[in-house]
Design a protein around this motif. Sequence first.
Motif, PDB file in Angstrom:
ATOM      1  N   TYR A 137     -87.213   1.760  52.791  1.00  0.00           N
ATOM      2  CA  TYR A 137     -88.391   0.887  52.400  1.00  0.00           C
ATOM      3  C   TYR A 137     -88.420   0.557  51.111  1.00  0.00           C
ATOM      4  O   TYR A 137     -88.967   0.474  49.949  1.00  0.00           O
TER       5      TYR A 137
ATOM      6  N   ASP B 162     -95.431  12.664  52.964  1.00  0.00           N
ATOM      7  CA  ASP B 162     -94.843  11.699  52.311  1.00  0.00           C
ATOM      8  C   ASP B 162     -95.000  10.471  53.099  1.00  0.00           C
ATOM      9  O   ASP B 162     -93.967  10.228  53.795  1.00  0.00           O
ATOM     10  N   LEU B 163     -95.481   9.514  52.626  1.00  0.00           N
ATOM     11  CA  LEU B 163     -95.704   8.153  53.605  1.00  0.00           C
ATOM     12  C   LEU B 163     -95.262   7.080  52.356  1.00  0.00           C
ATOM     13  O   LEU B 163     -95.738   7.173  51.168  1.00  0.00           O
ATOM     14  N   TYR B 164     -94.069   6.178  52.563  1.00  0.00           N
ATOM     15  CA  TYR B 164     -93.686   5.547  51.747  1.00  0.00           C
ATOM     16  C   TYR B 164     -93.891   3.732  51.889  1.00  0.00           C
ATOM     17  O   TYR B 164     -94.011   3.001  50.948  1.00  0.00           O
TER      18      TYR B 164
ATOM     19  N   ALA C 239     -93.147   8.199  46.739  1.00  0.00           N
ATOM     20  CA  ALA C 239     -94.140   8.032  47.947  1.00  0.00           C
ATOM     21  C   ALA C 239     -95.369   7.361  47.466  1.00  0.00           C
ATOM     22  O   ALA C 239     -95.755   7.390  46.281  1.00  0.00           O
TER      23      ALA C 239
ATOM     24  N   CYS D 177     -87.361   5.402  49.053  1.00  0.00           N
ATOM     25  CA  CYS D 177     -86.865   6.600  49.409  1.00  0.00           C
ATOM     26  C   CYS D 177     -85.304   6.676  49.501  1.00  0.00           C
ATOM     27  O   CYS D 177     -84.596   5.334  50.085  1.00  0.00           O
TER      28      CYS D 177
ATOM     29  N   SER E 281     -98.367   2.921  59.368  1.00  0.00           N
ATOM     30  CA  SER E 281     -97.414   3.781  58.370  1.00  0.00           C
ATOM     31  C   SER E 281     -96.263   4.202  59.427  1.00  0.00           C
ATOM     32  O   SER E 281     -96.145   3.977  60.584  1.00  0.00           O
TER      33      SER E 281
ATOM     34  N   LYS F 289     -87.533  10.052  45.972  1.00  0.00           N
ATOM     35  CA  LYS F 289     -88.779   9.618  46.464  1.00  0.00           C
ATOM     36  C   LYS F 289     -89.748   8.807  45.497  1.00  0.00           C
ATOM     37  O   LYS F 289     -89.832   9.447  44.455  1.00  0.00           O
TER      38      LYS F 289
END
Length: 271
Positions: free
Chosen positions: A69, A149-151, A87, A73, A109, A85
């Motif tokens: 990403y 945790d969405l990046y 996020a 990450c 996502s 991280k």
Amino acid sequence: MNKKVLVLDIDGTLTNSNKEITPATRRALLAIQQMGHIVVLASGRPTGGLRMITGELDFPRYGGYIISYNGACVTHTGTGEAVFKNALPDYVAAWMHAYALDHDLGMCSYVGNELICGTRVDRYLERETQLNRFERRMVDSFEPYMRTDLYKVLLTAQPTRAEEHEKRLARRFMGRLSVYRSEPFFIEVMARGVSKADAIAGLLERLGLEREDTIACGDGLNDLSMIRYAGLGVAMGNAQRAVKDAADIVTLSNDEDGLVPVIEKYILGAQ
């Protein structure tokens, strides 16, 4: 041995124009891993989208790392642990989902090896699914993912419309989120301050190594931060002019095994 950390962009750097790792490049990377040096892949792709490449380079065996990403990450491939991280804030995915529905944009996502999609699947989302070899999960709401945790959130549209919405969102979230287009039809929404350089710094802190121990190789504008940060910044012969100008050295192109002379001179030759 002075342990080195070799950080590699993928497309246009590690792989040739056919998206392949050549035998000569693979041999060189396996050799330095066997000696105890660390190889890191740095990509804008999601973590799970790199699993084929990490397998080809025996990363799980040697403990290689993935920066995914574009720096949000860092994952140790041997354990699967995320060691660094950055996020997205919890509210972002649900907000962007509502925005995409209001403006007829594609939106997704990523969780594990799944593309989490909250809109109709346009040709751009189909492309993203196939590129990463992911399964696609259709959802009506991103509320259940607020504590996951969405990046990255990806918005998609025809290029002219994507440009319009990129500018609108960048103004709205200035100083809070990073919003940019990675392709004419892809709008990427990331946490503030995400960069490959920050990810490398976080990894080095974990490893107890210094930036002088790093070599970063790339060809694109999203590689600039890590090329400027590394102890040795390397531009591929096929790199964009701005990348070559920022680098300490320029090697051969990705179709000429440009990583091999870098490894031979600055890692093997430094033993």
